[in-house]
Design an enzyme around this catalytic site. Structure first.
Site, PDB file in Angstrom:
ATOM      1  N   LYS A 118      54.530 -27.794  57.809  1.00 46.64           N
ATOM      2  CA  LYS A 118      55.686 -27.608  56.915  1.00 46.64           C
ATOM      3  C   LYS A 118      55.995 -26.112  56.923  1.00 46.64           C
ATOM      4  O   LYS A 118      55.378 -25.322  56.209  1.00 46.64           O
ATOM      5  CB  LYS A 118      55.327 -28.093  55.501  1.00 46.64           C
ATOM      6  CG  LYS A 118      56.478 -28.668  54.698  1.00 46.64           C
ATOM      7  CD  LYS A 118      57.622 -27.730  54.486  1.00 46.64           C
ATOM      8  CE  LYS A 118      57.352 -26.745  53.372  1.00 46.64           C
ATOM      9  NZ  LYS A 118      58.417 -25.703  53.277  1.00 46.64           N
ATOM     10  N   GLU A 124      45.543 -18.519  52.486  1.00 45.61           N
ATOM     11  CA  GLU A 124      45.788 -17.143  52.960  1.00 45.61           C
ATOM     12  C   GLU A 124      46.969 -16.621  52.160  1.00 45.61           C
ATOM     13  O   GLU A 124      48.115 -16.989  52.431  1.00 45.61           O
ATOM     14  CB  GLU A 124      46.141 -17.154  54.457  1.00 45.61           C
ATOM     15  CG  GLU A 124      45.037 -17.630  55.365  1.00 45.61           C
ATOM     16  CD  GLU A 124      43.997 -16.554  55.632  1.00 45.61           C
ATOM     17  OE1 GLU A 124      44.168 -15.419  55.144  1.00 45.61           O
ATOM     18  OE2 GLU A 124      43.016 -16.857  56.314  1.00 45.61           O
ATOM     19  N   CYS A 149      51.590  -9.552  55.046  1.00 47.93           N
ATOM     20  CA  CYS A 149      50.592  -9.776  54.005  1.00 47.93           C
ATOM     21  C   CYS A 149      49.658  -8.592  53.855  1.00 47.93           C
ATOM     22  O   CYS A 149      49.224  -8.270  52.766  1.00 47.93           O
ATOM     23  CB  CYS A 149      49.801 -11.042  54.300  1.00 47.93           C
ATOM     24  SG  CYS A 149      49.101 -11.067  55.947  1.00 47.93           S
ATOM     25  N   GLU A 206      52.539  -7.528  44.244  1.00 49.62           N
ATOM     26  CA  GLU A 206      52.986  -7.456  45.633  1.00 49.62           C
ATOM     27  C   GLU A 206      54.519  -7.394  45.669  1.00 49.62           C
ATOM     28  O   GLU A 206      55.187  -8.225  45.069  1.00 49.62           O
ATOM     29  CB  GLU A 206      52.516  -8.711  46.385  1.00 49.62           C
ATOM     30  CG  GLU A 206      52.886  -8.701  47.847  1.00 49.62           C
ATOM     31  CD  GLU A 206      52.482  -9.985  48.574  1.00 49.62           C
ATOM     32  OE1 GLU A 206      52.729 -11.085  48.032  1.00 49.62           O
ATOM     33  OE2 GLU A 206      51.942  -9.890  49.685  1.00 49.62           O
TER      34      GLU A 206
END
Ligand code: NAD
Length: 484
Positions: free
Chosen positions: A172, A247, A281, A380
């Site tokens: 997905k 993750e 990331c 973040e």
């Protein structure tokens, strides 16, 4: 305009519900994706399950490796044909996408070889007259959920070991960037990956994504995305007692000591934060620099970052492309405004450099005077925003680096190798680089701690992580079973 369906069992499945994919460089729709629902998820998982229980389970590791090698060869030959789809979807610079795609086949080759070299492990036990054997079995259907920033490379890290282990997979991809994954699935099918072994379902995470995770035939989930999405996926997976790898995001620290090689450090800090326009990331978004060199390092960063050229991501000369979508541009803009209102000093303002550009542009941004209570320190951004602070002692540097809810990556810059090793050992993160930043390799695991997630990808256990162990005990002769 391209119209993509789902890719299930080697066939395109269209849908009346669709999602527009907007090219972030022009803010114009360039393709549509099918918006899947629970029924789509059911069809994809059942198709993957049928492929697992029939044809794919009959393939031994050598035969699976041959299939994966054929896919690697197809990628090596045709990777260029996938590039435009990803650039149009997420606005990543063509130079970066080419760099990733030219090497995509190597991830598949690596895990094909690993599958060939898997040897049975001996098992001993202390029970007289009874032998035990250890078996490694694939889970069955694995659901792989990917984000929009590097859809195909992140998928390769999941798919290559999952297939090598003998699982079938339903992917997905992000609703923002599904095209390269769909084109790749078609290429894989044409290269000989049997129908149903690799399926792609598109649509929103909270609908079709969650339905995939909750499906009773799903046996393992591997997720890359935000900590918000990761929590939702973990909750849904827990419902069916399905293991997952998460993750997630990061707020990685770059610690620079006064004895660092400044040329190397400037490059490392800039590529650490501004590659992919901050949408990585491991972005090194917190710069923690020794006070005595702070002004000199900051000036050098400003000199380079201020001159980076914003432009069309399809132009190989462009240094900064757009952000991936409008909502993300809004989020980055709001976080920069909040940093200013909380008292951080904006030394380079990406809103100004982005003026006059159509699309979702935001230039490199650098803040000084960022303190530990500010949003810019704690959350973040996933954009081109660097937060700078300084330290006086090594202990203070470590303490600042570890003052984060995240723990994905970190960097240490010093010419003293013992200090580099000592500080790297103390930084709470899944990966720490010394005098270097952002390498990945199939032999080296990646993954985070704290809000950056759990489980690892790549590395020596990558295939084993997609296998379950089973022990079989065989009594050679009647053996006394202790009772009571
Ligand atoms: P996101 O969490 O919004 O979405 C990621 C994927 O999860 C998408 O496919 C989305 O549709 C799906 N999803 C969302 N909610 C879901 C749900 N309830 N159930 C099932 N699926 C769901 O993340 P994003 O904005 O696409 O990606 C950016 C984030 O990804 C950043 O936080 C970034 O740090 C992180 N990221 C982490 C790594 C890593 O290796 N640790 C790599 C790349 C990106």
């Amino acid at each position: 305009m391209k119209h993509y369906g789902h890719f299930i069992g080697g066939e395109w499945i269209s849908s009346t519900d669709t999602i527009d994919s907007i090219n972030p460089a022009s803010a114009k729709t360039w393709a549509t994706f099918a918006a899947g629902d629970a029924q789509t998820a059911d069809h994809a998982i059942k198709t993957a399950h049928a492929a697992f229980t029939n044809e794919w389970r009959e393939f031994n590791p050598e035969q699976r490796a041959d299939v994966i090698d054929r896919l690697a060869t197809a990628l090596e030959t045709h990777w260029e044909s996938l590039v435009a789809a990803e650039v149009s979807d997420n606005g990543k610079r063509i130079a970066e996408v080419r760099g990733q795609f030219a090497g995509l086949h190597t991830w598949f080759r690596h895990f094909a070889n690993e599958a060939r070299n898997m040897t049975p492990e001996a098992q001993t036990n202390g029970v007289p007259g009874v032998e035990s054997t250890l078996h490694h079995l694939p889970y069955g259907v694995v659901v792989a959920i990917t984000p929009w920033n590097s859809p195909l490379m992140i998928l390769a890290w999941k798919l290559a070991p999952a297939l090598a282990a003998g699982n079938t997979v339903v992917v997905k991809p992000s609703e923002m960037a599904s095209a390269s994954t769909l084109e790749f699935a078609k290429l894989a099918f044409e290269a000989g990956v049997p129908a149903g072994v690799l399926n792609v379902v598109t649509g929103y995470g909270h609908t079709v994504g969650e339905a995939l995770v909750r499906h009773p035939l799903t046996r393992k989930v591997t997720f890359t995305g935000s900590d918000f999405g990761g929590r939702k996926v973990a909750e849904a997976a827990a419902n069916g007692v399905v293991p997952c790898v998460l993750e997630l995001g990061g707020k990685s620290a770059q610690v620079v000591f006064a004895d660092a090689d400044l040329d190397n450090t400037v490059n490392g800090i800039l590529s650490g934060i501004f590659l992919s326009n901050g949408q990585t990331c491991v972005a090194g978004s917190r710069l923690i620099v020794e006070k005595t060199i702070k002004n000199a390092l900051t000036q050098r960063l400003l000199d380079v970052a201020g001159g980076l050229r914003l432009g069309d991501p399809m132009d190989a000369e462009t240094q900064i492309g757009p952000l991936a979508n409008e909502a993300h541009l809004r989020k980055v803009t709001e976080m920069v405004a909040t940093a200013q209102s909380e008292g951080a000093r904006c030394l380079l303002d990406g809103r100004e450099t982005a003026q006059g550009h159509e699309g979702y542009y935001f230039g490199p941004t650098i803040f000084d005077g960022v303190t530990q209570n500010m949003q810019l320190w704690r959350e973040e951004v996933f954009g081109p925003v660097l937060a700078i602070t300084s330290f006086e002692t090594e202990a203070e540097a470590v303490s600042l680096a570890n003052d984060s809810d995240y723990g994905l990556a970190g960097g240490v810059w010093t010419q003293d190798p013992r200090k580099g090793a000592r500080v790297a050992a103390q930084i709470d993160a899944g990966t720490v680089y010394v005098n270097h930043y952002r390498s990945v390799d199939p032999n080296v695991p990646i993954g985070g701690i704290k809000l950056s997630g759990y489980g690892r990808e790549l590395g020596p256990n990558a295939i084993k992580d997609f296998l379950q162990t089973k022990s079989i005990w065989i009594g050679s002769a009647p053996v006394a079973v202790p009772f009571p």
